[in-house]
Design an enzyme around this catalytic site. Structure first.
Site, PDB file in Angstrom:
ATOM      1  N   ASN A  84      38.866  24.364  22.812  1.00 50.58           N
ATOM      2  CA  ASN A  84      38.244  23.099  22.394  1.00 50.58           C
ATOM      3  C   ASN A  84      37.222  23.379  21.302  1.00 50.58           C
ATOM      4  OD1 ASN A  84      35.517  23.497  23.696  1.00 50.58           O
ATOM      5  ND2 ASN A  84      36.864  23.772  25.452  1.00 50.58           N
ATOM      6  N   HIS A  85      36.544  22.328  20.847  1.00 50.68           N
ATOM      7  CA  HIS A  85      35.694  22.454  19.651  1.00 50.68           C
ATOM      8  C   HIS A  85      34.281  22.953  19.917  1.00 50.68           C
ATOM      9  CE1 HIS A  85      38.533  20.725  16.936  1.00 50.68           C
ATOM     10  NE2 HIS A  85      38.678  19.641  17.668  1.00 50.68           N
TER      11      HIS A  85
END
Ligand code: C5P
Length: 402
Positions: free
Chosen positions: A212-213
């Site tokens: 994820n970011h």
């Protein structure tokens, strides 16, 4: 506050020298006495008159005053200072400091100063990333110099990246934490915290993964804030490119399973945990041991749930403090409140992706602190300030539990 502290501010020839004026002003507002030493190139970016007016002291550039031969003693400057703050510090000055070059007053003062030296680099992103600059920065760190990390952002060249000088407010806060209130600096002495940060990585095969970011910035800021107050901090970190904060023990992990193991181990001897990591909720049921070949068909990867680290620790928490995070893509208060109860957190920090300036990768955050008693919405703040607010709350909960 810096009341009565002596700050020697070194200014070098970078476009960021204009920020030295604000820095000088903020240091004075915080109560410090400021003397400024400039390189001759720095004078082309900001005038000695500006810096003298703001610092309320004459500016020092040369070894002696050519008008009357008065000697500007680098030795007594170094003795006077409680902290030598070089901001902005160019790649050139950093290189010279790393190698003992002493061809101006700013550098001779560095070599003779007995106080802590703090450096805020400022340069173009490619100069900053250059292996030589990075090695020089590492050398300075090994020599005990404190280097304030350069944030990502727009540069004077028009490029964007790492290399810009940290904001004056952040530099002042850094110096305050270094020299400031003795009480606050030791307020978490003999305490141990685990902080999880960053994104986990779930392998699909030796090449691909699910992640994820999250960049880890918020968790790293919290680890740093707790360590500055004297706590022992174990930072269980997923993948990030951030440097390890001063005085923090970092354990690198990749997967949610590894993060679970490392966090449980550290939690056994901890007084609390701040669960800031963006842990994958699902992981591939099977990891292929070879690179999966593509075909013309669609493919399906079966995922299974990972362990919820926070929920697991919540069941064995006892008197420990536990702080959670909830990142929601809507307003999210109800969902955060349910996580607070479900995972047995003392409080939960809600960020909403709807808020401008909050979320992944940015240096700011807008959060609401939620506990059983209610909600406190904080304004948009730097992540370092949010970290301080969280550390303040942890301290007050520990006092109540004692
Ligand atoms: O349920 P959700 O993932 O939104 O909960 C977020 C909180 O729980 C964060 O504090 C996060 O670090 C923690 N968490 C965890 N282990 C997981 C999932 C979330 O510790 N597997």
């Amino acid at each position: 506050m810096l009341k009565g502290k002596h700050i020697l501010l070194g200014v070098t020839g970078s476009i960021a020298a204009y920020k030295a004026a604000m820095l000088c002003r903020l240091l004075r507002t915080a109560g410090a006495e400021v003397k400024v030493v400039m390189t001759s190139t720095a004078k082309q970016f900001i005038t000695p008159l500006t810096m003298a007016t703001l610092s309320k002291n004459p500016i020092l550039v040369e070894f002696f005053n050519p008008e009357n031969g008065e000697w500007n003693s680098h030795i007594s400057l170094g003795e006077w200072a409680d902290c030598y703050l070089i901001a902005p510090a160019t790649a050139n000055t950093i290189a010279k400091m790393a190698h003992g070059v002493a061809d101006n007053l700013l550098l001779t003062t560095y070599l003779s100063a007995r106080c802590r030296t703090v450096v805020a680099p400022a340069m173009d992103c490619d100069m900053f990333a250059h292996i030589t600059t990075q090695q020089n920065i590492e050398t300075l760190r090994q020599h005990g110099v404190l280097v304030i990390d350069s944030p990502e952002g727009e540069l004077a060249s028009g490029l964007s990246g790492k290399g810009r000088m940290a904001e004056p407010e952040d530099i002042v806060r850094y110096v305050e934490a270094l020299l400031g209130d003795e009480k606050k600096r030791s307020s978490l002495n003999a305490r141990h915290f685990v902080v999880t940060a960053g994104a986990t990585i779930e392998a699909i095969d030796p090449v691909r993964f699910i992640s994820n970011h999250s960049t880890g910035k918020m968790g790293y800021a919290i680890a740093e804030a707790l360590a500055r107050r004297g706590a022992a901090v174990t930072l269980v970190s997923g993948r990030t490119s951030l440097p390890t904060p001063e005085g923090v023990r970092r354990v690198d992990v990749l997967s949610a399973e590894q993060m679970y193991e490392a966090t449980c181990e550290a939690f056994a001897s901890a007084d609390g945990a701040v669960m800031c990591a963006a842990v994958a909720d699902y992981t591939p049921e099977e990891v292929a041991d070879h690179k999966i070949k593509k075909s013309d068909d669609d493919m399906c990867i079966r995922l299974r749930r990972t362990k919820d680290i926070a929920a697991a620790l919540g069941t064995v928490k006892g008197e420990r403090v536990m702080v959670g995070f909830a990142l929601e893509s809507d307003e999210g208060t109800e969902s955060a409140e349910s996580k607070l109860r479900r995972k047995n957190f003392d409080f939960i920090v809600l960020n909403s992706l709807l808020d401008k300036g909050a979320g992944f990768g940015v240096d700011t955050n807008k959060v609401t602190l939620i506990d059983a008693a209610g909600r406190e919405a904080l304004p948009l703040m730097r992540k370092s300030e949010v970290a301080e607010a969280i550390a303040d709350r942890i301290e007050s909960i520990l006092k109540q539990k004692r």
